[in-house]
Design an enzyme around this catalytic site. Structure first.
Site, PDB file in Angstrom:
ATOM      1  N   HIS A  37      -4.541  -4.520  -8.935  1.00 55.32           N
ATOM      2  CA  HIS A  37      -3.614  -3.385  -8.872  1.00 55.32           C
ATOM      3  C   HIS A  37      -3.147  -2.999 -10.280  1.00 55.32           C
ATOM      4  O   HIS A  37      -2.996  -1.817 -10.594  1.00 55.32           O
ATOM      5  CB  HIS A  37      -2.377  -3.746  -8.042  1.00 55.32           C
ATOM      6  CG  HIS A  37      -2.658  -4.098  -6.620  1.00 55.32           C
ATOM      7  ND1 HIS A  37      -2.584  -5.382  -6.134  1.00 55.32           N
ATOM      8  CD2 HIS A  37      -3.020  -3.329  -5.565  1.00 55.32           C
ATOM      9  CE1 HIS A  37      -2.869  -5.383  -4.848  1.00 55.32           C
ATOM     10  NE2 HIS A  37      -3.141  -4.165  -4.476  1.00 55.32           N
ATOM     11  N   GLN A 153     -13.394   2.446   1.589  1.00 54.28           N
ATOM     12  CA  GLN A 153     -12.140   3.203   1.527  1.00 54.28           C
ATOM     13  C   GLN A 153     -12.220   4.283   0.438  1.00 54.28           C
ATOM     14  O   GLN A 153     -11.819   5.431   0.652  1.00 54.28           O
ATOM     15  CB  GLN A 153     -10.982   2.254   1.253  1.00 54.28           C
ATOM     16  CG  GLN A 153      -9.670   2.944   0.952  1.00 54.28           C
ATOM     17  CD  GLN A 153      -8.515   1.962   0.894  1.00 54.28           C
ATOM     18  OE1 GLN A 153      -8.000   1.559   1.909  1.00 54.28           O
ATOM     19  NE2 GLN A 153      -8.092   1.584  -0.308  1.00 54.28           N
ATOM     20  N   SER A 185      -7.787 -10.306  -4.594  1.00 52.65           N
ATOM     21  CA  SER A 185      -7.323  -9.708  -3.338  1.00 52.65           C
ATOM     22  C   SER A 185      -6.028 -10.392  -2.935  1.00 52.65           C
ATOM     23  O   SER A 185      -5.871 -11.608  -3.130  1.00 52.65           O
ATOM     24  CB  SER A 185      -8.381  -9.936  -2.250  1.00 52.65           C
ATOM     25  OG  SER A 185      -7.820  -9.711  -0.973  1.00 52.65           O
TER      26      SER A 185
HETATM   27  O1  PAF Z   1      -6.021  -0.316  -0.270  1.00 54.05           O
HETATM   28  C1  PAF Z   1      -4.875  -0.457   0.215  1.00 54.05           C
HETATM   29  O2  PAF Z   1      -4.079  -1.259  -0.246  1.00 54.05           O
HETATM   30  C2  PAF Z   1      -4.469   0.415   1.405  1.00 54.05           C
HETATM   31  O3  PAF Z   1      -5.523   0.593   2.285  1.00 54.05           O
HETATM   32  C3  PAF Z   1      -3.849   1.754   0.979  1.00 54.05           C
HETATM   33  C4  PAF Z   1      -4.850   2.641   0.264  1.00 54.05           C
HETATM   34  C5  PAF Z   1      -2.646   1.521   0.093  1.00 54.05           C
HETATM   35  C6  PAF Z   1      -3.374   2.509   2.223  1.00 54.05           C
HETATM   36  O4  PAF Z   1      -2.416   1.801   2.932  1.00 54.05           O
END
Ligand code: PAF
Length: 283
Positions: A37, A153, A185
């Site tokens: 992140h 995603q 993760s």
């Molecule tokens: O990747 C994630 O952490 C989630 O799927 C997201 C994009 C924040 C949506 O809740």
């Protein structure tokens, strides 16, 4: 750095920034932030005047037997990481702020979401598309940042933005790994010591698959077999899927003729982990 719990607070802040002519980046997260992140926030800080990080464990993307309740949460640590990385605002709403009483509108996609993780998580992408659309409408960012670790995603969000004319640039960022190759993760915290050691099998197997493609193998079944055999050599692993799909439409391929995504989902004990690589045909 501010922490906002309501949509109105975020809207007010963004309105102010827009008046000042500032650009806004959004990093959507479910919190329990790690280096992966942080790499998204770092990039967003470089490319935008102001950065909003959303921290919201989104109930609509979890199936009935999944880990919504037990998903790890640590708001103090998350705030410290965001502040140190230079984020301007955290949006941390309660579920009741995002999903008002009687909530009944969802964003669904009829392609891209049926295979890979969509097979075993049938409502997952509907929940992701819905919450990300809401975040886009609330924050109205110029750019939004997503990790390639969740490759399906990323492809789904890009497609949604195109289909629904969101006018937001989607920036895909590389997978961040531990020193031994395990993709970072939040769910890695579920692993005990033995499982943590076993979990390196995902990246090891993908490395072998990638090496086969790099040395000219174009038969997807053969590459999948190499990856499958390697994962099965680890006794704590149970494969959910090993797939090679076209990176543009996520359809399975037989021959590798274009850029492909090679993706795996594997249970290590009770924990389901995902990992992948993208193979560029011209590289
Ligand atoms: O990747 C994630 O952490 C989630 O799927 C997201 C994009 C924040 C949506 O809740």
């Amino acid at each position: 750095m501010k922490i906002a719990g309501t949509v109105a607070e975020v809207r007010e802040q963004v309105k102010q920034w827009r008046k000042e002519g500032l650009t806004v980046g959004l990093v959507p997260t479910m919190g329990f932030l790690h280096e992966g992140h942080k790499s998204l926030i770092d990039r967003a800080v470089k490319e935008n005047d102001r950065v909003v990080v959303s921290v919201f464990v989104n109930p609509t993307q979890f199936g009935p037997n999944e880990d919504f309740e037990s998903y790890p949460r640590d708001m103090d640590k998350d705030s410290a990481l965001c502040e140190a990385a230079g984020a301007s605002l955290i949006f941390h709403p309660e579920p009741s702020e995002m999903y008002l009483d009687g909530y009944s509108t969802f964003v669904d996609m009829s392609t891209l979401t049926g295979g890979l993780c969509g097979k075993t998580r049938p409502i997952h992408f509907r929940g992701v598309c819905t919450v990300v659309s809401k975040l886009f409408n609330i924050v109205t960012p110029d750019r939004a940042y997503f990790g390639q670790k969740d490759a399906q995603q990323l492809a789904v969000i890009r497609h949604m933005v195109r289909d629904l004319n969101f006018g937001i640039e989607i920036v895909g960022c590389p997978i961040i790994r531990e020193e031994d190759g395990l993709a970072k993760s939040s769910r890695n915290t579920y692993l005990n010591a033995e499982e943590r050691a076993a979990a390196t099998i995902l990246s090891k197997a993908l490395k072998e698959g990638k090496a086969a493609l790099e040395s000219g193998e174009r038969d997807a079944a053969k590459v999948k077999q190499i990856v499958t055999d390697k994962i099965n050599s680890e006794k704590l692993s149970k494969i959910d899927y090993v797939e090679i799909v076209d990176w543009n439409n996520l359809e399975p391929v037989e021959k590798v003729m274009d850029d492909v995504l090679c993706a795996v989902a594997v249970y290590i004990g009770k924990t389901r982990l995902i990992d992948n690589f993208i193979f560029s045909i011209n590289s």
